[in-house]
Design a protein around this motif. Structure first.
Motif, PDB file in Angstrom:
ATOM      1  N   GLU A   1     -49.212 -14.683   5.294  1.00  0.00           N
ATOM      2  CA  GLU A   1     -48.407 -15.060   6.436  1.00  0.00           C
ATOM      3  C   GLU A   1     -48.929 -16.366   7.006  1.00  0.00           C
ATOM      4  O   GLU A   1     -50.094 -16.460   7.378  1.00  0.00           O
ATOM      5  CB  GLU A   1     -48.456 -13.966   7.520  1.00  0.00           C
ATOM      6  CG  GLU A   1     -47.913 -12.639   7.036  1.00  0.00           C
ATOM      7  CD  GLU A   1     -48.079 -11.553   8.085  1.00  0.00           C
ATOM      8  OE1 GLU A   1     -48.639 -11.831   9.166  1.00  0.00           O
ATOM      9  OE2 GLU A   1     -47.674 -10.407   7.812  1.00  0.00           O
TER      10      GLU A   1
ATOM     11  N   ARG B   1     -52.716  -6.384   3.665  1.00  0.00           N
ATOM     12  CA  ARG B   1     -52.052  -5.962   4.885  1.00  0.00           C
ATOM     13  C   ARG B   1     -50.831  -5.139   4.528  1.00  0.00           C
ATOM     14  O   ARG B   1     -50.155  -5.381   3.524  1.00  0.00           O
ATOM     15  CB  ARG B   1     -51.623  -7.156   5.726  1.00  0.00           C
ATOM     16  CG  ARG B   1     -52.775  -7.866   6.421  1.00  0.00           C
ATOM     17  CD  ARG B   1     -52.199  -8.912   7.354  1.00  0.00           C
ATOM     18  NE  ARG B   1     -53.282  -9.617   8.055  1.00  0.00           N
ATOM     19  CZ  ARG B   1     -53.296 -10.920   8.255  1.00  0.00           C
ATOM     20  NH1 ARG B   1     -52.323 -11.680   7.795  1.00  0.00           N
ATOM     21  NH2 ARG B   1     -54.284 -11.488   8.929  1.00  0.00           N
TER      22      ARG B   1
ATOM     23  N   ASP C   1     -47.301  -3.796   6.398  1.00  0.00           N
ATOM     24  CA  ASP C   1     -46.503  -3.983   7.610  1.00  0.00           C
ATOM     25  C   ASP C   1     -46.109  -2.649   8.206  1.00  0.00           C
ATOM     26  O   ASP C   1     -46.453  -1.593   7.676  1.00  0.00           O
ATOM     27  CB  ASP C   1     -45.264  -4.861   7.338  1.00  0.00           C
ATOM     28  CG  ASP C   1     -44.313  -4.241   6.313  1.00  0.00           C
ATOM     29  OD1 ASP C   1     -44.395  -2.979   6.122  1.00  0.00           O
ATOM     30  OD2 ASP C   1     -43.529  -4.973   5.707  1.00  0.00           O
ATOM     31  N   THR C   2     -45.334  -2.732   9.281  1.00  0.00           N
ATOM     32  CA  THR C   2     -45.001  -1.496  10.004  1.00  0.00           C
ATOM     33  C   THR C   2     -44.082  -0.595   9.200  1.00  0.00           C
ATOM     34  O   THR C   2     -43.945   0.605   9.505  1.00  0.00           O
ATOM     35  CB  THR C   2     -44.324  -1.851  11.327  1.00  0.00           C
ATOM     36  OG1 THR C   2     -43.197  -2.708  11.074  1.00  0.00           O
ATOM     37  CG2 THR C   2     -45.320  -2.551  12.270  1.00  0.00           C
TER      38      THR C   2
ATOM     39  N   ALA D   1     -47.880  -6.681   2.799  1.00  0.00           N
ATOM     40  CA  ALA D   1     -47.485  -7.960   3.381  1.00  0.00           C
ATOM     41  C   ALA D   1     -48.439  -9.063   2.949  1.00  0.00           C
ATOM     42  O   ALA D   1     -48.105 -10.245   3.020  1.00  0.00           O
ATOM     43  CB  ALA D   1     -47.468  -7.860   4.913  1.00  0.00           C
TER      44      ALA D   1
ATOM     45  N   SER E   1     -48.572  -6.216  13.841  1.00  0.00           N
ATOM     46  CA  SER E   1     -47.691  -6.378  12.690  1.00  0.00           C
ATOM     47  C   SER E   1     -47.962  -5.354  11.603  1.00  0.00           C
ATOM     48  O   SER E   1     -47.430  -5.453  10.494  1.00  0.00           O
ATOM     49  CB  SER E   1     -47.844  -7.786  12.125  1.00  0.00           C
ATOM     50  OG  SER E   1     -49.201  -8.014  11.745  1.00  0.00           O
ATOM     51  N   GLY E   2     -48.859  -4.409  11.847  1.00  0.00           N
ATOM     52  CA  GLY E   2     -49.142  -3.395  10.836  1.00  0.00           C
ATOM     53  C   GLY E   2     -50.645  -3.112  10.724  1.00  0.00           C
ATOM     54  O   GLY E   2     -51.391  -3.191  11.714  1.00  0.00           O
TER      55      GLY E   2
END
Length: 698
Positions: free
Chosen positions: A7, A24, A26-27, A32, A102-103
């Motif tokens: 990101e 990562r 995400d929700t 991600a 963001s998660g």
């Protein structure tokens, strides 16, 4: 080269500089971001993962703790760390999950090697714990810092008992020494701390040796003893410690040590312990100490007449009575037999003498044993330590010498040590050694004639033992026979005397001089029960007729064991040997008791003759005549000893004595002079009394 999806610009992403595997989610649960380290660890490229559901990419994670931690962190549970096993690779991983707006950000690390080592360590620890549980003694395993890693069931059980006694206990995770220290004595605490410290520190050879220490714990009113045994376990550096209960062993050792230092019968300190106490008291040159050597009077007669069971009870009572009489700080013990020793600390001669007289007075009240009232007395020797004297044995020897002198002076006496007694003790030792080494060859016999009072004819002789000492000259029996009796030499000497005198009497008879031979016998011969045999052998070897032998016994020797004496005397009398009671008037037995024995002659002691002479001067001269008349009525001949003056001779004639001996009539003489003396008597008409009176008037 793999493509990394992230990101924002790379320069703005701080995770690029992190060496760990990072991704990562995400929700919506989709990857991600995946860094290069994560690609390598997950075995997937970032482009194959990013945008896809994490659980779809790795369906094996469904229903695992990892999924649970994802959900918990996403639900606001905060950061999470979880170790999990991934079956497809059969490896262990660690995931640290951090929730964000963001998660989830996950740091992933392969911990398979660490986990397997840990599992192996835990398995080894479980196995070791199982081994520890199998041990019969409380055991703990310490890590390198001294904390308890494991403890067996015995330790847990013992801890309960220790807590009940009021002590702190230690469990897994506790510092072992810190928990143990308050219950230990300072010296034990120091030794155990140092010993375990060396094991924990390691170093050359430490693993090859163990640390062992015995320590005590106060458990209520009692003290328990344990043996701590510790050893280092390589290569882990751990230390295993066992605690063996040795209480019974210590108590047994204490019992053995106590028994080794105390008398079984009375419980008082014995000779060894007494000498130790005396030695300790003499270590201080400024300290004063005295020893009181106490010897019961005539205790053998008590034992023989009442039995050893009564005798033992009396000895216990004597010990108890003495213990109550001594001063605080003093000690009383039993040397053995009927002898006791009192150590008086900080005591000079006068104080020690006062203590001795007080102890002597304590015997005024009779002792009671098994319903029998028994009077006892004691002879006491007192020795005080002299300046510079540091030998316990010497002080004991001095006290012994003083007691010997007290005994020799009569019953119930106190005697203080003097240097002359030490010389007397040395003489007794010399006598004992020389007699044992064959001094019997130096013994000689002198003979004192015994004559008829009415006619002056020679009736016989009394054999008187002498010692022709190579340095001291001719010694009387008083200087050596008591030692011979103490050392067991008296019976062999008497056996030799019987052989020598019967041989001499038979030789005189062959020369035309038939004399009756009188030989003194001690009470010890009755106790040994060899008298009858020894007399038979002497008569057989010499050829002397039995009626020509007279055995002389003191009334005190007969009184020591009248039953045994009577039995043996009856046998001797049965085959013709005559028996005489010597020194009548000096003992403490009754005349009736003496006359009940199978005796043929009563010898009246010179002390009774002297007393009778004093009474005669007061007009009561019939005393001696009464004694003689009684013996004549019973068919017993009387012999007056100690006839030294013409007045003595006249008195024994008036009293009607049968026989007499003494310096007036003839002195003791060697065997070779007896025949010459008898020849002179015959030449003077055969009346030795008249010859003696004529010689005395010149």
């Amino acid at each position: 080269m793999h493509q990394h999806v992230h990101e924002g610009p790379a320069s703005a992403d701080p995770l690029l500089a992190v060496p760990d595997a990072v991704y990562r989610i995400d929700t919506d649960g989709r990857f991600a971001y995946v860094n290069a380290a994560a690609e390598e660890l997950l075995g997937r490229r970032a482009r194959d993962l990013v945008g896809r559901s994490a659980l779809d990419c790795f369906p094996e994670a469904r229903g695992t703790t990892l999924e649970d931690q994802y959900r918990a962190a996403a639900a606001g549970g905060g950061p999470r760390t979880v170790e999990f096993h991934y079956p497809p690779r059969d490896r262990w991983y660690e995931a640290r999950v951090f929730p964000g707006p963001s998660g989830l950000t996950v740091f992933l690390r392969d911990v398979d090697a660490e986990r397997r080592v840990s599992v192996q360590r835990e398995e080894a620890l479980r196995e070791l714990s199982a081994v520890l549980d199998a041990l019969p003694s409380p055991t703990v395993l310490l890590d390198g810092a001294g904390r308890i890693l494991s403890a067996n069931r015995r330790w847990e059980a013992a801890s309960t008992i220790v807590r009940q006694a009021g002590h702190r206990t230690a469990g897994v995770g506790d510092d072992y020494l810190e928990a143990m220290a308050p219950a230990l004595r300072p010296e034990d605490r120091t030794a155990i701390t140092e010993g375990l410290g060396e094991l924990m520190a390691g170093g050359p050879g430490v693993a090859d040796r163990s640390f062992v220490w015995d320590y005590a714990l106060r458990m209520g009113a009692d003290r328990e003893w344990f043996r701590l045994q510790a050893a280092r376990v390589e290569p882990s550096g751990r230390v295993v410690i066992t605690h063996v209960d040795i209480t019974q062993r210590v108590r047994d050792q204490e019992t053995v040590a106590w028994q080794a230092a105390h008398d079984d019968l009375t419980g008082l300190p014995n000779r060894s312990r007494l000498l130790q106490l005396v030695g300790e008291s003499l270590e201080d040159e400024r300290a004063r100490a005295a020893l009181l050597f106490l010897d019961l009077d005539g205790f053998k007669t008590v034992n023989d007449s009442l039995g050893h069971e009564v005798g033992d009870e009396l000895l216990r009572q004597v010990g108890g009575r003495l213990a109550k009489q001594i001063r605080p700080g003093d000690a009383v013990g039993r040397l053995g037999a009927d002898q006791f020793l009192i150590l008086a600390r900080d005591c000079d001669t006068s104080e020690a003498a006062a203590l001795a007289f007080r102890l002597q007075t304590s015997f005024a009240r009779p002792f009671l044993a098994q319903g029998i009232s028994v009077p006892l007395s004691a002879s006491i020797g007192v020795a005080t330590a002299q300046p510079g004297a540091r030998q316990a044995h010497q002080l004991l020897s001095d006290a012994d010498a003083a007691a010997y002198a007290a005994k020799g002076a009569g019953r119930d006496r106190v005697h203080l040590f003097s240097p002359g007694l030490r010389e007397a003790a040395r003489w007794r030792l010399e006598v004992a050694n020389r007699l044992r080494d064959g001094a019997v060859d130096e013994l000689v016999v002198h003979y004192q004639p015994v004559v008829r009072v009415d006619t002056g004819e020679v009736d016989g002789v009394e054999a008187l033992l002498r010692w022709q000492h190579p340095e001291r000259g001719l010694l009387s029996p008083d200087s050596f026979l008591s030692v011979a009796e103490e050392t067991g030499q008296l019976i062999p000497i008497t056996r030799w005397l019987l052989g020598e005198t019967t041989r001499q009497a038979a030789e005189w008879a062959a020369q035309g001089l038939p004399l009756r031979m009188s030989v003194n016998i001690s009470a010890r011969h009755f106790s040994a029960e060899t008298l009858v045999h020894d007399v038979r052998v002497a008569l057989h070897d010499s050829g002397l007729p039995a009626e020509k032998l007279v055995l002389e016994l003191t009334e005190t020797s007969v009184a020591e064991d009248p039953t045994r004496a009577e039995d043996q005397l009856a046998v001797l009398r049965g085959f013709g040997v005559r028996v005489a009671i010597d020194d009548f008037g000096t003992g403490w037995s009754s005349l009736a008791q003496l006359l009940a024995l199978p005796i043929g002659t009563l010898k009246i002691d010179r002390s009774l003759l002297t007393a009778a002479a004093r009474l005669a001067s007061g007009g009561t001269g019939a005393v001696l005549a009464a004694i003689v008349a009684l013996t004549r009525t019973l068919g017993i001949r009387s012999v007056a000893e100690g006839v030294e003056t013409a007045e003595h001779l006249q008195m024994v004639r008036d009293a009607g004595c049968d026989l007499a001996q003494g310096y007036l009539l003839a002195r003791p003489m060697p065997a070779g002079d007896v025949a010459h003396w008898a020849t002179r008597v015959r030449a003077a008409g055969g009346d030795s009394c008249a010859m003696a009176l004529r010689a005395g008037s010149r």
